[in-house]
Design a protein around this motif. Structure first.
Motif, short mmCIF file in Angstrom:
data_model
loop_
_atom_site.label_atom_id
_atom_site.label_comp_id
_atom_site.label_asym_id
_atom_site.label_seq_id
_atom_site.Cartn_x
_atom_site.Cartn_y
_atom_site.Cartn_z
N LEU A 27 16.70 6.26 18.00
CA LEU A 27 15.61 7.13 17.60
C LEU A 27 14.32 6.68 18.27
N PRO A 28 13.48 7.60 18.71
CA PRO A 28 12.21 7.21 19.32
C PRO A 28 11.17 6.80 18.28
N GLU A 29 11.33 7.31 17.05
CA GLU A 29 10.35 7.07 15.99
C GLU A 29 11.05 7.23 14.64
N ILE A 30 10.61 6.46 13.66
CA ILE A 30 11.09 6.61 12.29
C ILE A 30 9.86 6.75 11.40
N LEU A 31 9.95 7.67 10.47
CA LEU A 31 8.85 8.01 9.57
C LEU A 31 9.14 7.48 8.17
N ALA A 32 8.11 7.40 7.36
CA ALA A 32 8.25 7.13 5.93
C ALA A 32 7.16 7.92 5.21
N VAL A 33 7.53 8.48 4.06
CA VAL A 33 6.64 9.36 3.31
C VAL A 33 6.61 8.90 1.86
N THR A 34 5.44 8.95 1.26
CA THR A 34 5.33 8.70 -0.18
C THR A 34 4.07 9.35 -0.72
N ALA A 35 3.97 9.41 -2.02
CA ALA A 35 2.75 9.88 -2.67
C ALA A 35 1.61 8.91 -2.37
N VAL A 36 0.42 9.44 -2.25
CA VAL A 36 -0.75 8.63 -1.93
C VAL A 36 -0.86 7.40 -2.83
N GLY A 37 -0.61 7.57 -4.12
CA GLY A 37 -0.80 6.49 -5.07
C GLY A 37 0.34 5.49 -5.17
N ASN A 38 1.38 5.64 -4.37
CA ASN A 38 2.52 4.73 -4.46
C ASN A 38 2.23 3.47 -3.64
N THR A 39 1.44 2.58 -4.23
CA THR A 39 1.00 1.39 -3.52
C THR A 39 2.14 0.44 -3.17
N ARG A 40 3.18 0.38 -3.99
CA ARG A 40 4.31 -0.51 -3.70
C ARG A 40 5.04 -0.08 -2.43
N SER A 41 5.36 1.22 -2.32
CA SER A 41 6.04 1.69 -1.12
C SER A 41 5.15 1.60 0.09
N ARG A 42 3.88 1.88 -0.09
CA ARG A 42 2.95 1.78 1.05
C ARG A 42 2.86 0.34 1.54
N ALA A 43 2.93 -0.63 0.64
CA ALA A 43 2.92 -2.03 1.05
C ALA A 43 4.17 -2.37 1.85
N VAL A 44 5.33 -1.83 1.44
CA VAL A 44 6.56 -2.04 2.21
C VAL A 44 6.39 -1.44 3.61
N MET A 45 5.85 -0.25 3.70
CA MET A 45 5.65 0.40 4.99
C MET A 45 4.78 -0.45 5.91
N ARG A 46 3.73 -1.01 5.36
CA ARG A 46 2.85 -1.89 6.16
C ARG A 46 3.59 -3.15 6.59
N ARG A 47 4.38 -3.76 5.67
CA ARG A 47 5.13 -4.97 6.04
C ARG A 47 6.14 -4.68 7.14
N LEU A 48 6.62 -3.45 7.21
CA LEU A 48 7.57 -3.06 8.25
C LEU A 48 6.89 -2.80 9.59
N GLY A 49 5.56 -2.84 9.60
CA GLY A 49 4.82 -2.60 10.84
C GLY A 49 4.54 -1.13 11.09
#
Length: 180
Positions: free
Chosen positions: A124-146
């Motif tokens: 895949l050339p790109e992988i996305l991740a989506v969550t609700a604005v307020g989902n700070t836990r998932s957003r932190a995972v996304m940041r840790r993944l780069g």
């Protein structure tokens, strides 16, 4: 169909024994806090069966996640084509773990395995991740993944009823930025 393993986890096909803990996870209001509703046992079972069918058909999708040391089912992670209703296209990574599995780094570890599979095996050339604005836990995972977030990509999720959960964020990771 590939089974993915990490130091502590196994990402595998779904089993009948996963259905009860999957239903309990989806009935937990805290786990489902960033979704419109909790799921009934019937809807949870139907989703697990659909995930398994996708794994069998494509060879990838939403894998069940278990702890290697104990064999305990803790949730799911994987890749899935973005829903047609979304204002963007591609393949998204996602995860959902039982509350008892939070705070151990399992989501990040499982998602890294999924990203490796997506970039290395699926090319895949790109992988996305989506969550609700307020989902700070998932957003932190996304940041840790780069993964990167551009506020210009934020959107109102057309699959979510109007309200505080509708506003969503989109994170991206391009293949060339993976493992930097």
């Amino acid at each position: 169909m590939p089974q993915l393993t990490t130091t502590r986890l196994v990402l595998r096909e779904w089993r009948e024994s996963d259905l009860a803990p999957w239903a309990a996870l989806n009935a937990d209001p805290e786990v489902r806090a960033h979704f419109p509703e909790v799921l009934t046992a019937e809807r949870s079972e139907a989703s697990a069966r659909a995930f398994q069918a996708d794994l069998e058909r494509r060879g990838w999708g939403w894998w069940a996640v278990e702890v290697r040391a104990t064999g305990e089912f803790i949730g799911f992670t994987g890749l899935d084509p973005v829903d047609d209703e979304m204002p963007f296209t591609g393949v998204e990574a996602g995860w959902r773990l039982a509350r008892s599995a939070w705070g151990h780094g399992y989501a990040t570890e499982a998602a890294r395995a999924v990203l490796d599979f997506g970039f290395d095996s699926l090319e895949l050339p790109e992988i996305l991740a989506v969550t609700a604005v307020g989902n700070t836990r998932s957003r932190a995972v996304m940041r840790r993944l780069g993964m990167s977030h551009d506020p210009a990509d934020d959107f109102d999720d057309p699959t979510v009823p109007p309200g505080p959960l509708r506003r969503s964020v989109l994170y991206r990771l391009r293949r060339e930025d993976h493992r930097r």
